[in-house]
Design an enzyme around this catalytic site. Structure first.
Site, PDB file in Angstrom:
ATOM      1  N   GLN A   1      78.781  61.133  19.114  1.00  0.00           N
ATOM      2  CA  GLN A   1      78.003  59.912  18.875  1.00  0.00           C
ATOM      3  C   GLN A   1      78.326  59.293  17.508  1.00  0.00           C
ATOM      4  O   GLN A   1      77.492  58.618  16.905  1.00  0.00           O
ATOM      5  CB  GLN A   1      76.499  60.194  19.008  1.00  0.00           C
ATOM      6  CG  GLN A   1      76.034  60.428  20.447  1.00  0.00           C
ATOM      7  CD  GLN A   1      76.257  59.204  21.364  1.00  0.00           C
ATOM      8  OE1 GLN A   1      76.798  58.180  20.953  1.00  0.00           O
ATOM      9  NE2 GLN A   1      75.841  59.329  22.609  1.00  0.00           N
ATOM     10  N   SER A   2      79.531  59.499  17.033  1.00  0.00           N
ATOM     11  CA  SER A   2      79.933  59.002  15.710  1.00  0.00           C
ATOM     12  C   SER A   2      79.894  57.474  15.607  1.00  0.00           C
ATOM     13  O   SER A   2      80.525  56.772  16.411  1.00  0.00           O
ATOM     14  CB  SER A   2      81.352  59.489  15.422  1.00  0.00           C
ATOM     15  OG  SER A   2      81.918  58.776  14.344  1.00  0.00           O
TER      16      SER A   2
END
Ligand SMILES: *Cc1c(COP(=O)(O)O)cnc(C)c1O
Length: 351
Positions: free
Chosen positions: A83-84
């Site tokens: 989920q960067s």
């Protein structure tokens, strides 16, 4: 100390591509200021653009993609968690410039392949080449991340052997070039502070890879701003002194890139490690409270991984008196609200 005009001329000497919309909004949070007895201001870097999901990485990427373009790169490779925010912004920033993005993402929170969410959903929409690196039995985030770096380097070697020019961007965009993003932001802030005739005793921001802290401290020195900068960590960064030392190196590297002889020392960094618990991408009670408070009183969205924890750190210091009543305090909102649409493990019991 130099003028805004001189600082802008210095930074204009480095390659840069325009990605966002600047300056970002800068204003007083009236309701929370009244509630807490301080003058609370915000710099809305969640609104950097070029879509709804901008954030601090967009500033770094103006210089990182600018450099990749100047070097004729056809492909960029970067790293992060699944989920960067950094990976997602790198993907659109590269795509928009005709560069092919490849990302290696460590699955701290494993995605459900039948229900892809938040940044990973956007990464797919932008048609990036995505490599998910699952955590092996007994492996922690850092170890999986290290393995992803090795896989990325092998990938670069393969592409370069085929004659494809690659540009590798480190996790979080945290190198000297990326740190120019927040050096530039501080020039922008200095100009806004002059226009509003305001100074700050404290600045708070969320810190991860350290590139934002580095740029802020470099810009603070360049512009002669003397506020205390509190870098509230989103993860266990180990020895805070080692972290500050690395950030100071990045800050000094960035200052050198624009031809400044100013320097910052590691001892000037305030690394606040008291608010990341229980861990990276793990929700906390204080961050949950901070996110709700900001939403309900000011209509602003922060996230459980980064900006919510940093805001909780600032509220903690105001409540404890570490930030004196009546002080002028600035929160730099680094973005990240896409996490509000991520997996339940990341969100916690926000609603
Ligand atoms: C990456 C990120 C940070 C931390 O910035 P660093 O430059 O990596 O220290 C803070 N907030 C958000 C929303 C981020 O995505």
């Amino acid at each position: 100390m130099i003028s805004v005009k001189e600082a802008k001329a210095m930074i204009a000497s480095v390659p840069k591509t325009q990605l966002g919309f600047f300056p970002t909004p800068f204003y007083r949070l009236n309701r929370l200021s009244d509630m807490f007895g301080v003058n609370m201001w915000i710099k809305r870097d969640d609104f950097t653009g070029s879509n709804l999901f901008g954030g601090n990485k967009t500033r770094k990427l103006e210089f990182l993609i600018g450099k990749a373009l100047a070097e004729g790169a056809e492909c960029v490779i970067t790293y992060g968690a699944t989920q960067s925010n950094h990976a997602m912004q790198t993907i659109w920033a590269a795509t928009k410039n005709g560069i092919r993005p490849v990302v290696y993402l460590a699955a701290v929170v494993p995605p459900d392949s039948s229900d892809i969410r938040a940044n990973l959903l956007l990464d797919r929409l932008f048609e990036a080449e995505i490599h998910i690196v699952d955590l092996k039995e007994g492996e922690n985030f850092e170890q999986a991340e290290y393995r992803s770096f090795e896989m990325g380097k092998e990938h670069i070697a393969r592409l370069e052997a085929e004659g494809t020019k690659c540009s590798e961007i480190p996790m979080g965009g945290a190198n000297e070039c990326g740190s120019l993003g927040y050096l530039n932001a501080m020039i922008e802030l200095a100009e806004q502070m002059e226009a509003e005739e305001i100074g700050f005793e404290h600045l708070y921001h969320s810190s991860g890879s350290g590139g934002t802290a580095a740029g802020i401290m470099a810009g603070r020195r360049l512009m002669g701003l003397d506020m205390k900068v509190h870098s509230v960590t989103a993860m266990d960064v180990g020895d805070g002194n080692g972290y500050a030392k690395r950030a100071a190196e990045l800050a000094n590297g960035a200052l050198k890139l624009i031809g400044s002889s100013d320097t910052v020392d590691a001892s000037e960094f305030i690394i606040d490690q008291n608010h990341y618990a229980p861990g990276y991408e793990c929700p906390s009670k204080d961050a949950t409270e901070a996110i709700r408070l900001l939403a309900k009183n000011e209509g602003i969205l922060t996230d459980p991984v980064y900006s919510g924890k940093a805001f909780a750190g600032m509220l903690h210091d105001i409540r404890s008196g570490a930030v004196a009543q009546g002080s002028n305090v600035l929160f730099v909102h680094t973005g990240g609200a896409t996490a509000l649409f991520a997996e339940k493990e990341i969100l916690g019991n926000l609603i």
